[in-house]
Design an enzyme around this catalytic site. Structure first.
Site, mmCIF file in Angstrom:
data_model
loop_
_atom_site.group_PDB
_atom_site.id
_atom_site.type_symbol
_atom_site.label_atom_id
_atom_site.label_comp_id
_atom_site.label_asym_id
_atom_site.label_seq_id
_atom_site.Cartn_x
_atom_site.Cartn_y
_atom_site.Cartn_z
ATOM 1 C CD GLU A 97 14.185 8.919 -12.061
ATOM 2 O OE1 GLU A 97 14.562 8.825 -10.871
ATOM 3 O OE2 GLU A 97 13.380 9.780 -12.414
ATOM 4 C CG ASP A 98 14.099 7.862 -7.367
ATOM 5 O OD1 ASP A 98 13.634 8.035 -8.526
ATOM 6 O OD2 ASP A 98 13.882 8.655 -6.438
ATOM 7 C CG ASP A 101 4.355 7.071 -9.395
ATOM 8 O OD1 ASP A 101 3.747 5.996 -9.323
ATOM 9 O OD2 ASP A 101 3.943 8.112 -8.858
ATOM 10 C CG PHE A 150 4.583 7.437 -1.193
ATOM 11 C CD1 PHE A 150 4.564 8.177 -2.368
ATOM 12 C CD2 PHE A 150 5.499 7.778 -0.203
ATOM 13 C CE1 PHE A 150 5.431 9.245 -2.551
ATOM 14 C CE2 PHE A 150 6.369 8.846 -0.380
ATOM 15 C CZ PHE A 150 6.333 9.575 -1.555
ATOM 16 N NE ARG A 163 16.119 13.108 -0.519
ATOM 17 C CZ ARG A 163 15.337 13.122 -1.590
ATOM 18 N NH1 ARG A 163 15.244 12.057 -2.364
ATOM 19 N NH2 ARG A 163 14.634 14.187 -1.895
HETATM 20 P P1 IMP Z 1 6.966 10.049 -12.274
HETATM 21 O O1 IMP Z 1 7.284 11.254 -13.107
HETATM 22 O O2 IMP Z 1 5.511 10.032 -11.868
HETATM 23 O O3 IMP Z 1 7.386 8.747 -12.898
HETATM 24 O O4 IMP Z 1 7.683 10.269 -10.897
HETATM 25 C C1 IMP Z 1 8.986 9.922 -10.671
HETATM 26 C C2 IMP Z 1 9.495 10.585 -9.418
HETATM 27 O O5 IMP Z 1 8.478 10.691 -8.412
HETATM 28 C C3 IMP Z 1 10.585 9.757 -8.788
HETATM 29 O O6 IMP Z 1 11.831 10.088 -9.296
HETATM 30 C C4 IMP Z 1 10.412 10.077 -7.308
HETATM 31 O O7 IMP Z 1 11.172 11.230 -6.961
HETATM 32 C C5 IMP Z 1 8.953 10.381 -7.129
HETATM 33 N N1 IMP Z 1 8.187 9.215 -6.607
HETATM 34 C C6 IMP Z 1 7.313 8.451 -7.273
HETATM 35 N N2 IMP Z 1 6.828 7.469 -6.508
HETATM 36 C C7 IMP Z 1 7.427 7.600 -5.309
HETATM 37 C C8 IMP Z 1 7.357 6.849 -4.075
HETATM 38 O O8 IMP Z 1 6.648 5.840 -3.905
HETATM 39 N N3 IMP Z 1 8.146 7.291 -3.070
HETATM 40 C C9 IMP Z 1 8.961 8.381 -3.173
HETATM 41 N N4 IMP Z 1 9.071 9.101 -4.312
HETATM 42 C C10 IMP Z 1 8.304 8.722 -5.366
HETATM 43 MG MG MG Z 2 11.339 12.689 -4.857
#
Ligand code: IMP
Ligand code: MG
Length: 171
Positions: A97-98, A101, A150, A163
């Site tokens: 994963e990147d 959050d 963010f 990206r």
């Molecule tokens: P989660 O389901 O809230 O954990 O969200 C995960 C996804 O939200 C990641 O795979 C990203 O695509 C996106 N995301 C969450 N935080 C950021 C951020 O700070 N910058 C860009 N994308 C984010």
């Molecule tokens: Mg995204």
């Protein structure tokens, strides 16, 4: 500097950390084949750099899920846009994963992939925002813990932009 993006993690720091993660993963998966699941599109850059440095046999598959649309906040819903091409049954799966959050995307993925009988299922994320977690997920490999900002770059986007930046920055 592009569009007022402030560097949070430099290219050099990212690459050095990926070296360390790849060493750890290669050690932990010794004698096995590690099946990397790259979550599109955000983890493409990270997956490729990591895969190149892992010294045990690697196979890769790709999955695309959407949880955010084009907003900065999570919708809380996860949709599979593209499923895996191959079965993961009996494989040692490592989800790449990147960023984590809220944790919702991964919680959903773990539950879904867990039903497909992998031999093992672990998570590796480049970035972790622990302050924002609403769902508990056990993450084995974390590149960097970051504060609640963010971020973009090194795969991460804001409205599909940035990206390709080689570093992680704050818009
Ligand atoms: P989660 O389901 O809230 O954990 O969200 C995960 C996804 O939200 C990641 O795979 C990203 O695509 C996106 N995301 C969450 N935080 C950021 C951020 O700070 N910058 C860009 N994308 C984010
Ligand atoms: Mg995204």
């Amino acid at each position: 500097m592009i569009d007022n993006i402030k560097v949070m993690i430099s290219e050099e720091k990212i690459q050095k950390r990926i070296d360390e993660l790849a060493k750890q993963i290669s050690k932990d998966y010794e004698g096995k084949n590690v099946h990397l699941i790259c979550i599109l599109k955000g983890s493409v850059f990270f997956s490729c750099d990591l895969a190149k440095r892992i010294t045990v046999p690697v196979t890769m598959d790709f999955m695309s899920v959407s949880s955010y649309g084009d907003e900065k906040v999570s919708s809380g819903r996860v949709r599979i846009v593209k499923d895996l091409d191959e079965s993961i049954q009996g494989k040692d799966v490592l989800i790449i994963e990147d960023i984590i959050d809220s944790g919702r995307t991964l919680a959903y993925l773990i539950e879904l992939l867990g039903t497909r009988a992998p031999n093992s299922l672990n998570i590796c994320t480049l970035l972790d925002k622990p302050d924002r977690r609403v769902t508990d997920v056990l993450v084995k490999y974390v590149g960097f813990e970051i504060p609640d900002e963010f971020v973009v770059g090194y795969g991460l986007d804001y409205q599909q932009k940035y990206r390709n930046l080689p570093y992680v920055g704050i818009v």
